[in-house]
Design a protein around this motif. Sequence first.
Motif, PDB file in Angstrom:
ATOM      1  N   ARG A   1       7.735  -1.224  -0.577  1.00  0.00           N
ATOM      2  CA  ARG A   1       8.512  -0.203  -1.278  1.00  0.00           C
ATOM      3  C   ARG A   1       8.365  -0.384  -2.773  1.00  0.00           C
TER       4      ARG A   1
ATOM      5  N   ALA B   1      15.815   3.919  -9.338  1.00  0.00           N
ATOM      6  CA  ALA B   1      16.718   3.147  -8.481  1.00  0.00           C
ATOM      7  C   ALA B   1      16.481   3.412  -7.001  1.00  0.00           C
ATOM      8  N   SER B   2      15.632   4.388  -6.681  1.00  0.00           N
ATOM      9  CA  SER B   2      15.451   4.818  -5.305  1.00  0.00           C
ATOM     10  C   SER B   2      14.140   4.288  -4.715  1.00  0.00           C
ATOM     11  N   PRO B   3      14.206   3.433  -3.698  1.00  0.00           N
ATOM     12  CA  PRO B   3      12.969   2.894  -3.109  1.00  0.00           C
ATOM     13  C   PRO B   3      12.086   3.981  -2.514  1.00  0.00           C
TER      14      PRO B   3
ATOM     15  N   PHE C   1       2.646   0.351   3.402  1.00  0.00           N
ATOM     16  CA  PHE C   1       3.806  -0.519   3.581  1.00  0.00           C
ATOM     17  C   PHE C   1       4.227  -1.140   2.269  1.00  0.00           C
TER      18      PHE C   1
ATOM     19  N   GLY D   1       6.115   4.319   2.557  1.00  0.00           N
ATOM     20  CA  GLY D   1       5.939   5.003   3.824  1.00  0.00           C
ATOM     21  C   GLY D   1       6.067   4.172   5.077  1.00  0.00           C
ATOM     22  N   TYR D   2       6.117   4.898   6.180  1.00  0.00           N
ATOM     23  CA  TYR D   2       5.993   4.343   7.525  1.00  0.00           C
ATOM     24  C   TYR D   2       4.530   4.545   7.945  1.00  0.00           C
TER      25      TYR D   2
ATOM     26  N   HIS E   1      14.770  -2.833  -3.443  1.00  0.00           N
ATOM     27  CA  HIS E   1      13.736  -3.171  -2.469  1.00  0.00           C
ATOM     28  C   HIS E   1      12.367  -3.331  -3.108  1.00  0.00           C
TER      29      HIS E   1
ATOM     30  N   GLY F   1       9.562   7.316   5.215  1.00  0.00           N
ATOM     31  CA  GLY F   1      10.192   6.369   4.310  1.00  0.00           C
ATOM     32  C   GLY F   1      11.190   7.017   3.364  1.00  0.00           C
ATOM     33  N   VAL F   2      11.007   8.310   3.110  1.00  0.00           N
ATOM     34  CA  VAL F   2      11.917   9.033   2.236  1.00  0.00           C
ATOM     35  C   VAL F   2      12.282  10.348   2.911  1.00  0.00           C
TER      36      VAL F   2
ATOM     37  N   PHE G   1      12.646  11.913  -7.516  1.00  0.00           N
ATOM     38  CA  PHE G   1      12.318  10.500  -7.684  1.00  0.00           C
ATOM     39  C   PHE G   1      13.302   9.875  -8.659  1.00  0.00           C
ATOM     40  N   ASP G   2      13.489   8.588  -8.530  1.00  0.00           N
ATOM     41  CA  ASP G   2      14.409   7.895  -9.424  1.00  0.00           C
ATOM     42  C   ASP G   2      14.043   6.413  -9.399  1.00  0.00           C
TER      43      ASP G   2
ATOM     44  N   ILE H   1       9.780 -14.980  -1.520  1.00  0.00           N
ATOM     45  CA  ILE H   1      11.180 -15.255  -1.201  1.00  0.00           C
ATOM     46  C   ILE H   1      11.214 -16.171   0.017  1.00  0.00           C
TER      47      ILE H   1
ATOM     48  N   LEU I   1       0.846  -1.191   0.000  1.00  0.00           N
ATOM     49  CA  LEU I   1       0.000   0.000   0.000  1.00  0.00           C
ATOM     50  C   LEU I   1       0.881   1.240   0.000  1.00  0.00           C
TER      51      LEU I   1
END
Lengths: 482, 290
Positions: free
Chosen positions: A467, A454-456, A465, A459-460, A472, A441-442, A451-452, A480, A259
């Motif tokens: 990423r 490659a960048s997760p 929840f 939020g917290y 990630h 989270g960021v 934003f990118d 997994i 989410l």
Amino acid sequence: MSSTNWNLEPSLESTAVVQLQEQYDLYIDGKWQAPQEKKYFATSNPADESHLSNIAWATEADVAIAVKAARNAYENVWSKLSGAERGKYLFRIARLMQEKSRELAVLETLDGGKPIKESRDIDLPLACNHFFYYAGWADKLSAAFPGKRIESLGVAAQITPWNFPLLMLAWKIAPALACGNTVVLKPAETTSLTALKFAEICQEADLPAGVVNIVTGHGDTGALLVSHPDIDKIAFTGSTAVGKQIQKACIGTNKKLTLELGGKSANIILEDAPIDQAVEGVVNAIFFNQGHVCCAGSRLFVQESIAARVIEKLKFRLQSIYVGNPLDKNTDIGAINSKKQLETIERYIQLGQEEGAEIYQPACKLPSKGYYCPPTLFTDVAQSARIAQEEIFGPVLAIQTFRTIDEVLQKANNSPYGLAAGVWTDKGARIFGLSSQLQAGVVWANTYNKFDPASPFGGYKESGFGREGGLHGLSAYLKITQ
Amino acid sequence: MEILKTYKLYIGGQFPRTESGRSYQIQSAAGQAIANACLGSKKDIRNAVQAARKAQTGWVNKSAFNRSQIIYRIAEMLESRKVQFIDELMLMGQTEQSAVEEVQLSIDRLVYYAGWADKYQALSSSVNPVSSSHFNFSVPEPMGVVGVVACQKTALLGLISQTIPLLVGGNTVVVIANTLKALSAISFAEVLATSDVPGGVVNILTGDVAEMLPTLAGHMDVNALSLSTIPEDLSRSAQEAAIDNLKRCQLYHLDFSAPQNQGLQFITDFLEIKTTWHPIEQVASGIGGY
């Protein structure tokens, strides 16, 4: 400081590049299929309320057909392809999107109201790059999780919001496909057109039928999709209220859920910050995309010693913000996405005044048609004020002051949300000191809304929840095990 | 005459009786009363959450190496009381062999997770090559306060297997112990209290899961839930209550004696990932970056 009178000649982006059909069906199993109940709804341009097209409204039967198509494609085609082959399709899609980037950018602006300079320079490059980035992961998943057993999940139900329609589609579809899943995606009802254009790109890329299915509709369509029993994964970006309903619907099922929800992110300016740079950063943090950004820096905390100067500079800066036709390349703040959203924002602006905060809006001439809101500042905002606590999702900034770092950390973290935060200071060591204690989270330091692929991102707390983006972002679409 | 032990709750590093003043009987396999345990209440849960929250910042701000040493110290303390734990498990109905195995495995598990405390960070973080001039990195952080319903089959091993990885990650916990086999949980609290674990980092309550869980699951200052196998309706209503503040829920229907049921995953299940964008100044004519 005196106000600057900006009189810019309009510089309109041409819409000739966009070819729209009068009516769009559902994109299921690689074909355009009319909705079973033959229902359609209109989509319009929020900048002038003009009609753009009619879009299929998917009901239960359509959702079932789409999920079945995705299941078949998963079982028989996509899960059997090698990662390298999946990657090639994604690379191809990325290239096709790049080739059509102007058409997609103009359409994004027409359908959603965001300034052309943002859809052209931010949404489109990021969306294309996201496909390119995850394309490269498709054959490297075992390297990403060494020593683990990894499996795709199956069919992913994905629901995207109206603020970054194509970019959020990319955030959802690219990792899902790279990890070997098939998808049924429901775009937001006010901004479905770029998702439908994306379906055309999938056709052009010869993506196997059923790997990507686009079912359009309103919230009821989304609810039917997430509660369908043959779904293995749900990825939702949208409001916290709807996110909670989805979490509830997932109890007792094996559906994996991520989410990405609302926010009320704190942007903190310390007294040693480069002030002009910080003021620009504040403008970008809250007025980017009309403030329709889940991670918007909608709470500004300024250290008391510099507050008067920062607020004065901000007010001055607001006078040169250009609100108007999103197709105009000069436009900074375009149209509010819908009438409903404009009403919500206006209600909060009213509420802020009733709560005793002081309002500032620059004088600006708004177009007579369409949905517009001037950039709005509130000063003297109490920590308990609703405009400081609740997500407004518009160009409205609540400004508070603080004396000590302890105080600002406490205030910043005192929110049910925890999506993002900004820190402005000249001292690198202080950046880390604050960023490690902000519940978000960021964290952007001396920048905001970057934003990118490659960048997760995620939020917290009640901001959700899971990423999206980066290494990630893969685990959201994989099983997994040890 | 034998001195009988009073089993109390473990909240904020203290051993209070339940505020409700109630107790219940713990019985042997043959149905004989062997001790009384506190019948914890909703108020006890709220007190425990408050203690856990208060302890959280201090715990996460200890160095990872220090957390590792403290968890290893728990193993040492448990080892030194091994006989007591074996006796207690047998008293609650286990065979000597199974009691010995469970305690040994519990100690091994503590040692295993002690070693993780300063290593999981390296394995779950990343430096991300963004296109702009920023040092962009993602690191794990604890979720905060986690509510745990400990395994209702084992008295000690499940509790340790669920709780210790959370501590490794910097979380603090409120644990509802195995209801019927509650004695080991409180004896384990005595181990914790003598192991340099700061008060409030682990809080252990005994009593009826059905009575206490709704308060824990619905508490707005709890960030996540770790649920063992409990009755379906209880689990469901806890997960529903958890939605109010979007708690992260993990359901562990696991046999913790199986070797695959220890691992990094049990730590990362209760971590958030934070991504930070730190500016890089373009100095002189050089182009810097990561």
